[in-house]
Design a protein around this motif. Structure first.
Motif: not given
Length: 73
Positions: A10-24
């Motif tokens: 599932q991932g967590g909140l921080f993993e989701g934020l990383y995937r959406v915002i901080m990856r690029r």
């Protein structure tokens, strides 16, 4: 299915934020600049409203004689 495997799927909140915002980097920089701009606007608006609320009747515009400009005729 144990807790750790469900958590990884599932991932967590921080993993989701990383995937959406901080990856690029370009998305992250845009997010930071937009957040700073919107945050500054929100703080400025809030402080201005608080100052006006605390100084009702004490401002230059609230004094009847001083707040009105005389028309030049």
């Amino acid at each position: 299915m144990d807790y750790t495997s469900r958590r990884r799927g599932q991932g967590g909140l921080f993993e989701g934020l990383y995937r959406v915002i901080m990856r690029r980097n370009s998305v992250y920089v845009t997010f930071v600049i937009a957040g700073a701009f919107l945050g500054e606007r929100a703080v400025d608006y809030g402080v201005h409203r608080l100052w006006e609320y605390n100084n009702v009747g004490k401002r230059y515009e609230d004094i009847p004689v001083l707040g009105q400009r005389q028309s030049e005729e």
